[in-house]
Design an enzyme around this catalytic site. Structure first.
Site, PDB file in Angstrom:
ATOM      1  N   GLY A  46       0.831  -1.195   0.000  1.00  0.00           N
ATOM      2  CA  GLY A  46       0.000   0.000   0.000  1.00  0.00           C
ATOM      3  C   GLY A  46       0.867   1.246   0.000  1.00  0.00           C
ATOM      4  O   GLY A  46       2.079   1.174   0.261  1.00  0.00           O
ATOM      5  N   LEU A  92       6.442   1.698   4.841  1.00  0.00           N
ATOM      6  CA  LEU A  92       7.553   2.100   3.965  1.00  0.00           C
ATOM      7  C   LEU A  92       8.223   3.374   4.484  1.00  0.00           C
ATOM      8  O   LEU A  92       9.349   3.673   4.092  1.00  0.00           O
ATOM      9  CB  LEU A  92       7.047   2.301   2.534  1.00  0.00           C
ATOM     10  CG  LEU A  92       6.474   1.030   1.876  1.00  0.00           C
ATOM     11  CD1 LEU A  92       5.836   1.360   0.535  1.00  0.00           C
ATOM     12  CD2 LEU A  92       7.567  -0.030   1.718  1.00  0.00           C
ATOM     13  N   HIS A 137      -2.492   7.379   7.578  1.00  0.00           N
ATOM     14  CA  HIS A 137      -1.504   8.280   6.947  1.00  0.00           C
ATOM     15  C   HIS A 137      -2.184   9.565   6.472  1.00  0.00           C
ATOM     16  O   HIS A 137      -1.648  10.668   6.641  1.00  0.00           O
ATOM     17  CB  HIS A 137      -0.834   7.610   5.752  1.00  0.00           C
ATOM     18  CG  HIS A 137       0.353   6.745   6.090  1.00  0.00           C
ATOM     19  ND1 HIS A 137       1.446   7.226   6.779  1.00  0.00           N
ATOM     20  CD2 HIS A 137       0.634   5.447   5.803  1.00  0.00           C
ATOM     21  CE1 HIS A 137       2.351   6.242   6.906  1.00  0.00           C
ATOM     22  NE2 HIS A 137       1.878   5.163   6.329  1.00  0.00           N
TER      23      HIS A 137
END
Ligand code: K1U
Ligand code: ZN
Length: 167
Positions: A46, A92, A137
């Site tokens: 993602g 990430l 996020h």
């Protein structure tokens, strides 16, 4: 297409709250293509626009084994959630850190696709955890912020050290 740099924790830009998308134009299509390319190259399952320093409500996800089932969520809204997931997650923007945080096992989401068409989806397992992680996020929240203060301090100092070494 282009690979976009991914912001690394504890970059303060990861805390900017994303604004809703209002124009489903060519610029948005390019952003979606570039985010997908960046996610596949990382590799990740993602990616949110926040992580590539674009503060718009755009998410790409592909949890398929074949890496050939891209899903795009624009202006996502959580409609309902059930149960508790026990899955660990990664990020990430915080490479090398994996932990479990409170997430629903199953969620129902409303969003728009890249063309602006509204859809609803009910998902569970990794897909459910990933959607919740990416929606966080967009609200400026990184998953490590659910962990203890001590863990957060250790992670932030390890990340800063790695970033200094990398120049
Ligand atoms: O948002 C991100 O930082 C991407 C993140 C998404 C995610 C993974 C697992 C649980 C919740 C959210 C990642 O993709 S981390 C990398 C990863 O998990 C992975 C990479 C390649 C193959 C399989 C998984
Ligand atoms: Zn993440």
């Amino acid at each position: 297409m282009a690979l976009l740099p991914i912001l690394q924790y504890p970059d303060p830009r990861l805390h900017i709250v994303a604004a809703p998308v209002t124009r489903f134009d060519e610029e948005l299509q390019r952003l979606v293509r570039d985010m997908a390319e960046t996610m596949y190259a990382a590799p990740g399952v993602g990616l949110s626009a926040t992580q590539v320093d674009v503060h718009r409500q755009v998410i790409v996800i592909d949890v398929s084994d074949g890496r050939d089932a891209l899903q795009v969520f624009i202006n996502p809204v959580l409609l309902e959630g059930w149960g508790e997931s026990g899955l660990e997650e990664g990020c990430l923007s915080v490479p090398g850190v994996y932990d479990q945080v409170p997430r629903y096992e199953r969620v129902r989401i409303e969003a728009r696709d890249a063309r602006g068409e509204r859809f609803e989806l009910e998902v569970d397992g990794l897909m459910s955890v990933c959607v919740q992680h990416e929606m966080d996020h967009l609200k400026g929240r990184v998953f490590v912020e659910y962990l203890s203060r001590l863990k957060q301090t250790r992670i932030a100092s390890r990340m800063r050290k790695q970033q200094r070494r990398a120049g």
